[in-house]
Design an enzyme around this catalytic site. Structure first.
Site, PDB file in Angstrom:
ATOM      1  N   HIS A  78       0.842  -1.197   0.000  1.00 53.12           N
ATOM      2  CA  HIS A  78       0.000   0.000   0.000  1.00 53.12           C
ATOM      3  C   HIS A  78       0.880   1.251   0.000  1.00 53.12           C
ATOM      4  O   HIS A  78       1.725   1.413   0.868  1.00 53.12           O
ATOM      5  CB  HIS A  78      -0.907   0.021   1.233  1.00 53.12           C
ATOM      6  CG  HIS A  78      -2.090  -0.894   1.121  1.00 53.12           C
ATOM      7  ND1 HIS A  78      -3.272  -0.682   1.788  1.00 53.12           N
ATOM      8  CD2 HIS A  78      -2.279  -2.015   0.383  1.00 53.12           C
ATOM      9  CE1 HIS A  78      -4.129  -1.640   1.470  1.00 53.12           C
ATOM     10  NE2 HIS A  78      -3.549  -2.460   0.635  1.00 53.12           N
ATOM     11  N   TYR A 207      -9.211   5.598   7.633  1.00 49.97           N
ATOM     12  CA  TYR A 207      -9.311   6.001   9.038  1.00 49.97           C
ATOM     13  C   TYR A 207     -10.394   7.066   9.116  1.00 49.97           C
ATOM     14  O   TYR A 207     -10.323   8.076   8.418  1.00 49.97           O
ATOM     15  CB  TYR A 207      -7.981   6.584   9.536  1.00 49.97           C
ATOM     16  CG  TYR A 207      -6.903   5.536   9.727  1.00 49.97           C
ATOM     17  CD1 TYR A 207      -6.113   5.119   8.646  1.00 49.97           C
ATOM     18  CD2 TYR A 207      -6.677   4.967  10.970  1.00 49.97           C
ATOM     19  CE1 TYR A 207      -5.121   4.158   8.819  1.00 49.97           C
ATOM     20  CE2 TYR A 207      -5.679   4.001  11.153  1.00 49.97           C
ATOM     21  CZ  TYR A 207      -4.906   3.606  10.074  1.00 49.97           C
ATOM     22  OH  TYR A 207      -3.933   2.652  10.246  1.00 49.97           O
ATOM     23  N   PRO A 299      -3.715   1.010  18.933  1.00 52.03           N
ATOM     24  CA  PRO A 299      -3.486   0.463  17.591  1.00 52.03           C
ATOM     25  C   PRO A 299      -3.635   1.467  16.445  1.00 52.03           C
ATOM     26  O   PRO A 299      -3.392   1.117  15.292  1.00 52.03           O
ATOM     27  CB  PRO A 299      -4.552  -0.631  17.482  1.00 52.03           C
ATOM     28  CG  PRO A 299      -5.613  -0.246  18.445  1.00 52.03           C
ATOM     29  CD  PRO A 299      -4.947   0.483  19.555  1.00 52.03           C
ATOM     30  N   LYS A 303       1.466   0.432  15.058  1.00 50.10           N
ATOM     31  CA  LYS A 303       2.888   0.385  15.397  1.00 50.10           C
ATOM     32  C   LYS A 303       3.298  -0.801  16.280  1.00 50.10           C
ATOM     33  O   LYS A 303       4.494  -1.061  16.435  1.00 50.10           O
ATOM     34  CB  LYS A 303       3.295   1.681  16.133  1.00 50.10           C
ATOM     35  CG  LYS A 303       3.265   2.923  15.256  1.00 50.10           C
ATOM     36  CD  LYS A 303       4.507   2.993  14.391  1.00 50.10           C
ATOM     37  CE  LYS A 303       4.430   4.018  13.299  1.00 50.10           C
ATOM     38  NZ  LYS A 303       4.267   3.493  11.956  1.00 50.10           N
ATOM     39  N   TYR A 391       3.930   7.178   9.706  1.00 50.17           N
ATOM     40  CA  TYR A 391       3.133   5.975   9.425  1.00 50.17           C
ATOM     41  C   TYR A 391       3.976   4.897   8.751  1.00 50.17           C
ATOM     42  O   TYR A 391       3.882   3.724   9.107  1.00 50.17           O
ATOM     43  CB  TYR A 391       1.916   6.339   8.559  1.00 50.17           C
ATOM     44  CG  TYR A 391       0.877   5.239   8.515  1.00 50.17           C
ATOM     45  CD1 TYR A 391      -0.131   5.168   9.474  1.00 50.17           C
ATOM     46  CD2 TYR A 391       0.899   4.261   7.536  1.00 50.17           C
ATOM     47  CE1 TYR A 391      -1.075   4.152   9.458  1.00 50.17           C
ATOM     48  CE2 TYR A 391      -0.040   3.237   7.496  1.00 50.17           C
ATOM     49  CZ  TYR A 391      -1.028   3.197   8.465  1.00 50.17           C
ATOM     50  OH  TYR A 391      -1.959   2.178   8.445  1.00 50.17           O
TER      51      TYR A 391
HETATM   52  C1  PHB Z   1      -5.682  -4.057  11.247  1.00 51.55           C
HETATM   53  O1  PHB Z   1      -5.735  -4.373  10.054  1.00 51.55           O
HETATM   54  O2  PHB Z   1      -6.017  -4.856  12.130  1.00 51.55           O
HETATM   55  C2  PHB Z   1      -5.214  -2.709  11.594  1.00 51.55           C
HETATM   56  C3  PHB Z   1      -4.729  -1.879  10.592  1.00 51.55           C
HETATM   57  C4  PHB Z   1      -4.306  -0.600  10.905  1.00 51.55           C
HETATM   58  C5  PHB Z   1      -4.361  -0.160  12.210  1.00 51.55           C
HETATM   59  C6  PHB Z   1      -4.824  -0.995  13.220  1.00 51.55           C
HETATM   60  C7  PHB Z   1      -5.260  -2.279  12.910  1.00 51.55           C
HETATM   61  O3  PHB Z   1      -3.958   1.098  12.495  1.00 51.55           O
END
Ligand code: PHB
Ligand code: APR
Length: 400
Positions: A78, A207, A299, A303, A391
């Site tokens: 990605h 997000y 989460p 990270k 990120y």
């Molecule tokens: C996930 O795919 O579980 C996931 C992806 C990004 C995040 C947190 C969890 O920031």
């Protein structure tokens, strides 16, 4: 045939999560012996659903450990992700903003499975269902680990103990309270996660900052999705039917998302609390903490796994240096080196969390602050670059 378990090794690794398994593999590549002691069964370890976004440094480490093949075949590269607020999406073009860096979407479960398979194929010793693991004499040059297996007590003598046993493990808990300092922030909400065999709503992650709370649209593959909703800590998982989950997700998405969302039965659904937590230091004589044993991030910035991987890289380098160059320098520097990187990821994860969630006690002004900050960040190249740079992950030697 199962691998015989020695009663002496160079490195005793407690915990067979990603930290312990990756450390075992990196040490093996360098010709250093290790035994892993894990409280649970291998199947139980693999049943835990965790995040799935790998930074380049984590991808490189999987390659260095010789276990990157399936990840490169099945992982999804990605180059950007989307942020949705005020009903509008904004793309963070990570690749462009960081001079060509990307992340890889590959589930932690898959990564763990690859490491487990490689360990087994190499005939390296792992004791699953090791009960009452206890660590001894790590202040001396001759540490020991005791444990029970099938009703028999065993002792494992070693040069070093690697505490890779997660947040609830025995290693951090065995350090005298006067020798350790813990920093903690618990957030007033949790994440309700749902995994389903449905195509992701969008090619990239989204997000979402919505008046109803945070949401995240993530994925494991082209046919498997992972979604999250911010929920009050008082919510119980039994109260959330799949239909209620999908309905709430729809309400937090934009029109395009609502239209494209494909729903289906959940394969897994759980609520996780959010916490920022750091232990200082991470070394106590011959004991080292790595991964979730030493720190937890909320989460939001994805990270947790990446930090675990870089701790392990620093630790394996330090141990290799000890044996091959007879130098204590890496070991002496381990804690400070890790903490420097950890605090930056902690800072980013905390900041991204407070930017994207509704805080129940903060009142309407905090939503206005968030809106202004998002409007600034997403319309400023400097602002967007700062998000992208953090990120994709800071380089291993950042600031050194
Ligand atoms: C996930 O795919 O579980 C996931 C992806 C990004 C995040 C947190 C969890 O920031
Ligand atoms: N004895 C032996 N093993 C133990 C003990 C104990 N007393 N306590 C815990 N363990 C094991 C757990 O059963 C688990 O399998 O240690 C392992 C720790 O694994 P994780 O919790 O996955 O931690 P870590 O390997 O550091 O991985 C960090 O996991 O939680 C996510 O976001 C985090 O992605 C990051 C990653």
């Amino acid at each position: 045939m199962s691998t015989p378990i020695p009663n002496r090794t160079q490195v005793a690794i407690i915990g067979a999560g990603p930290s312990g398994l990756l450390l075992g593999q990196l040490l093996h590549k360098a010709g250093i012996e290790a035994v892993i002691l894990e409280r649970q069964t291998g199947d139980y370890v693999l049943s835990r659903i965790r995040a799935g976004v790998l930074e380049q440094v984590c991808i490189d480490l999987m390659d260095e450990a010789g276990v990157g093949q399936r990840m490169h075949q099945e992982g999804l590269v990605h180059g950007g992700f989307e942020m949705l607020y005020g009903g509008t999406r904004h793309r963070i073009d990570m690749n462009k903003l960081t001079g060509g860096k990307n992340v890889m979407v590959y589930g932690q479960t898959e990564l763990t499975r690859d490491l487990m398979d490689a360990r087994q194929a190499a005939g390296l010793p792992t004791v699953y269902e090791a009960k009452d693991v206890a660590i001894h004499d790590f202040g001396s040059a001759k540490p020991r680990v005791t444990y029970w297996k099938d009703g028999v007590e065993h002792t494992l003598e070693c040069d070093f103990i690697a505490g890779c046993d997660g947040f609830h493990g025995v290693c951090r808990a065995s350090v005298p309270r006067t020798a350790i300092r813990e920093f903690e922030k618990v957030y007033p909400f949790g994440w309700l996660g749902l995994l389903s065999d449905t195509p992701p709503v969008s090619e990239e992650l989204i997000y979402v900052n919505s008046p109803r709370g945070f949401a995240l649209c993530s994925q494991r593959s082209k046919t498997r999705s992972r979604y999250y909703l911010q929920v009050p800590l008082t919510d119980r998982i039994e109260e959330w039917t799949d239909e209620a989950f999908w309905q709430e997700l729809r309400l937090r998405l934009d029109d395009e998302g609502r239209e494209k969302l494909v729903t289906g039965p959940s394969l897994e659904k759980s609520i996780a609390p959010l916490r920022s937590f750091v232990t200082e230091p991470l070394r106590f004589g011959r004991l080292f903490l790595a991964g979730d044993a030493g720190h937890i991030v909320p989460p939001t910035g994805a990270k947790g796994l990446n930090l675990a991987a870089t701790d392990v890289k620093y630790l394996s380098s330090a141990i290799v240096e000890f044996y091959q160059e007879r130098s204590d320098a890496g070991i002496d520097g381990y804690s400070a080196r890790c903490l420097r990187r950890i605090w930056k990821a902690e800072r980013f994860s905390w900041w991204f969390t407070q930017l994207m969630h509704r805080f129940p006690d903060d009142g309407p002004i905090s939503a206005k602050f968030q809106e202004a900050e998002l409007d600034y960040l997403l319309n400023s190249e400097a602002g967007s670059r700062s998000i992208a740079e953090n990120y994709v992950g800071l380089p291993l030697d950042f600031g050194e």
